[in-house]
Design an enzyme around this catalytic site. Structure first.
Site: not given
Length: 451
Positions: A165, A392
């Site tokens: 992070h 996708d």
């Protein structure tokens, strides 16, 4: 691995361009360094299973190499330097092209229907579908900054990741994930604009920042504290577009019309509903203070503002505070307005003050338990503004999104856009008794569905 998940292979994927001459060195800001002891964040997407002739693993690895060429910081490593003159340490990201780790796993006995429980519960075995549930940001000195796990199921595929992070936040990592999916689906590196690093550094602070050695060392786990903590469960609460519209209307009808802060947003209304409902069942005395911690994106709040999709970590954790009595007695509108005020108060001056104060008095965000075992705090992470259902890879869009077990404490709420337009899903990690009470709470369920 466990939970029916078997590790097939582990490999390092490097950027397709192996020439790292003139490689970038990224200095870390107080916002980054405050997360030194923070667990790697984990997210994942569930897909239908592609046809066998898709060459799933090979295509994912090849496209990942191309994506890492664009998102090159994820292929770097954290570097720790000792400052002998004042007995401190410093950190920076060396974009050396070392690569990201890629795990290929199988869970042949697990089906999509096992994963997606009709009552909204999150099965315990799902934690094994995520990589590296014990990495902390400081470990980036010796481990990759990004780890991918692809788990092939009976009738589906789960693609998950964990990342350091200090290097990136949700905006950056979902941007990377979208680019990777686009490359995989098209079979080539499409015309992607060069990565724009956040480029935000506070004037008057020398980089690299010197921090005490004690703040850079990983603390040992506290078995005594862990053994006394009640069992938590994870549950998915679904807010339909109609649910959200009703909550927003209810909250704004309760807000004083003379207040000039503006209209309570849909997200603020949902967050306030979760905050009030959870605290109502957390057995916290009415005089005690309770906290709603938010992760705020600062890109458009600093001066001058950064590009909305600039790469890096530009988030800040801040808290709305109220007594339990105020929260429960003053209504949804009042609670939502406290969150509204908090968000609006995050200005360039706040950003500067936090950074300056942190450098003077280094204080890292410790993941895990702490005072949160009191049940007085909720933490709202992720965002329904992140587009997750357009990823996708070439054989179909995702059918579900999940957060992994890292940084999970009772009261942790991960908010995602729902699969139906205008909806929001809340993945809640709560004490078992709180979950049980919420599922029997008519007032709470009036605006929520678990199916």
């Amino acid at each position: 691995m466990a939970g029916g998940v078997v590790l097939v292979s582990s490999s390092i994927i490097q950027p397709v361009n192996s020439n790292q001459s003139g490689r970038t060195k990224i200095h870390l800001t107080p916002y980054d360094l405050s997360l030194l002891q923070f667990d790697y964040a984990q997210r994942g997407l569930l897909f239908p299973k592609p046809d066998p002739d898709f060459n799933l693993i090979s295509r994912l690895k090849t496209s990942l190499s191309l994506a890492l060429d664009i998102y090159f910081p994820f292929a770097g490593r954290l570097v720790k330097t000792e400052n002998l003159e004042d007995e401190t340490v410093s950190f920076y990201i060396d974009c050396d092209g070392s690569g990201a780790r890629f795990l290929h796993a199988e869970a042949e006995s697990v089906s999509v229907s096992d994963f997606l429980q009709p009552d909204g519960s999150v099965p315990d075995f799902t934690k094994h579908f995520f990589p590296a549930d014990d990495f902390k940001s400081v470990d980036g000195v010796t481990v990759p900054l990004l780890v991918i796990q692809v788990t092939e199921m009976k009738d589906g595929v789960f693609i998950s990741y964990c990342y350091n992070h200090m290097v990136a936040d949700g905006v950056s990592v979902w941007g990377f994930f979208h680019t990777w999916s686009m490359i995989c689906s098209t079979g080539s590196g499409f015309n992607h604009k060069p990565l724009v690093l956040k480029g935000w550094f506070l004037e008057g602070i020398d980089y690299p920042i010197h921090i005490p050695v004690s703040e850079s060392e990983r603390p040992p786990p506290s078995r005594e504290v862990l053994s006394s903590v009640p069992i938590t469960k994870e549950w998915i609460f679904h807010f339909t577009e109609e649910n959200i519209s009703d909550l927003k209307a209810k909250a704004n009808s309760e807000v004083d019309s003379s207040d000039d802060l503006g209209i309570v947003s849909s997200l603020q209304a949902v967050s306030a509903h979760m905050w009030r409902s959870i605290i109502r069942h957390s057995c916290v005395c009415r005089e005690q203070e309770t906290y709603c911690k938010l992760v705020v994106d600062l890109r458009q709040r600093v001066t001058p503002p950064l590009e909305k999709d600039s790469f890096g970590n530009m988030v800040y954790i801040t808290s709305a505070t109220a007594t339990v009595e105020e929260l429960l007695d003053r209504g949804l509108g009042w609670a939502a307005l406290q969150i509204n005020k908090l968000v609006r108060s995050q200005t360039n001056e706040n950003c500067k003050s936090f950074a300056e104060d942190w450098v003077r008095n280094v204080k890292n965000v410790k993941s895990g338990l702490g005072s949160r075992v009191d049940g007085d705090t909720i933490v709202i992470a992720s965002s329904p503004r992140f587009e997750v259902y357009n990823k996708d890879f070439g054989w179909g869009k995702p059918i579900a999104v999940r957060a992994g077990p890292s940084n999970s404490i009772s009261g942790k709420l991960n908010l995602f856009t729902g699969i139906n337009e205008g909806s929001i899903d809340v993945q809640a990690n709560l004490w078992s008794d709180v979950i049980t009470n919420l599922l029997a709470d008519v007032e709470f369920l009036e605006h929520v569905t678990t199916a």
